[in-house]
Design an enzyme around this catalytic site. Structure first.
Site, PDB file in Angstrom:
ATOM      1  N   LYS A 196       0.859  -1.186   0.000  1.00 18.44           N
ATOM      2  CA  LYS A 196       0.000   0.000   0.000  1.00 18.44           C
ATOM      3  C   LYS A 196       0.894   1.235   0.000  1.00 18.44           C
ATOM      4  CE  LYS A 196      -3.825   2.238   2.448  1.00 18.44           C
ATOM      5  NZ  LYS A 196      -4.729   2.166   3.622  1.00 18.44           N
ATOM      6  N   LYS A 248      -2.073  -1.563  -3.760  1.00 16.04           N
ATOM      7  CA  LYS A 248      -2.943  -0.389  -3.720  1.00 16.04           C
ATOM      8  C   LYS A 248      -2.086   0.862  -3.769  1.00 16.04           C
ATOM      9  CE  LYS A 248      -6.523   1.795  -0.848  1.00 16.04           C
ATOM     10  NZ  LYS A 248      -7.286   1.734   0.416  1.00 16.04           N
TER      11      LYS A 248
END
Length: 323
Positions: A196, A248
């Site tokens: 992320k 992400k």
């Protein structure tokens, strides 16, 4: 005769193009993120995400049922509480909005879909960070892990099939896995947000959850310039017990999605995040791009990069188009 090779022969009709298509995009590969707001009496539009709302408990149930009927593979739920504090108490409250909504959906949908929960404190803290802060104001990794374990147990009890630890704390997957197993939630899985990034594309999401964040998350989310680091994070999460891993954002990190798909022994998800959604919606609203074609091209690119599943705010709508 020139040219000797004519690849265009396989593009001459829709049937031929369909026959030789290399990348599939099916409703079952799409996961719909949903927001539910405590105390909401009607859906609240999110200005920076046209078409997306903070749901009431009732409208959440309706939207979830419609998405499952359309064939989406899963639902990822985010809660927006009315009150916040330094440790995100509402995240572990059995009567907190996220846990209540999970119970609603599990009662309605049973095992007909994969019900997922965001296992992170940022929506619930009054400082907007993903963990507990120490005396200096920095995120305390190990104190945060204790909160994640409690949050995971609350979500498992509420009926989540998969938990999504997204805070990028070191050791988060292992701590959650041990907590679940010790409490005999051995069938509850973990979709780890392994890679992320500290991205500028999260802006609209922060409106969606009424984020209280001041500052940034650079000390715990990944540097956008790093790719090898993502593979190390994935390796560690798999070793700690992750059942699936996530990259992400998706679009600006398709190279990382590809590398993850090639290296990971477990399924790989990619999150087509709020800023990516809003860019397309904004361009389409001005007539600069064809909306449906652009959306399907975006989602296909993420699948082509290697994602087994895609979290996207277009999931239910795109599923209807694909059918």
């Amino acid at each position: 005769m020139f040219p000797e090779h004519r690849p265009r022969r396989l593009r001459t009709t829709p049937a031929l193009r369909r026959l030789v298509s290399e990348t599939t995009l099916r409703p079952r590969q799409l996961i719909l993120p949903l927001f539910v707001a405590e105390g909401a009496s009607q859906p609240r539009p999110i200005a920076s995400m046209p078409g997306v709302v903070q749901h009431t408990r009732d409208t959440l149930r309706k939207a979830a049922a419609e998405a499952v009927e359309a064939g989406v593979g899963g639902l990822m739920l985010f809660g927006v509480p009315e009150t916040r504090d330094a440790v995100g108490s509402a995240a572990t409250d059995p009567d907190g909005i996220l846990n209540v909504a999970l119970r609603d959906l599990r009662a309605d949908l049973g095992d007909s879909t994969v019900l997922m929960a965001d296992t992170c404190l940022d929506e619930f803290t009054d400082h907007g960070h993903c963990g507990v802060l120490d005396a200096s104001g920095a995120v305390d990794n190990d104190a945060t892990l204790e909160r994640y374990a409690d949050m995971a147990l609350a979500q498992a009890e509420a009926g989540a099939h998969l938990l999504g630890p997204s805070g990028m704390m070191d050791g988060q997957v292992g701590v959650i896995r041990r907590a679940l197993d010790d409490a005999e939630y051995t069938d509850t899985g973990i979709l780890a947000y392994s890679a992320k990034y500290a991205s500028a594309f999260y802006g609209p999401f922060r409106e969606a959850v009424d984020s209280q964040l001041s500052g940034d998350r650079n000390t715990y989310q990944q540097d956008p310039g790093n790719a090898r680091e993502a593979l190390r994070e994935i390796e560690l999460d798999v070793a700690e017990g992750a059942d699936a891993v996530m990259v992400k954002p998706a679009l600006a990190y398709l190279d990382v999605v590809r590398a993850a798909a090639e290296a990971s022994p477990v399924p790989v998800a990619a999150y087509n995040i709020s800023g990516e959604y809003s860019m397309v919606e904004g361009a389409a609203a001005h007539g600069w791009v064809e909306r449906e074609r652009t959306i399907l091209e975006v989602l296909t690119s993420i699948r082509r990069a290697g994602a087994d599943m895609i979290l996207t705010y277009w999931a239910a709508e795109a599923a209807a188009w694909l059918d």
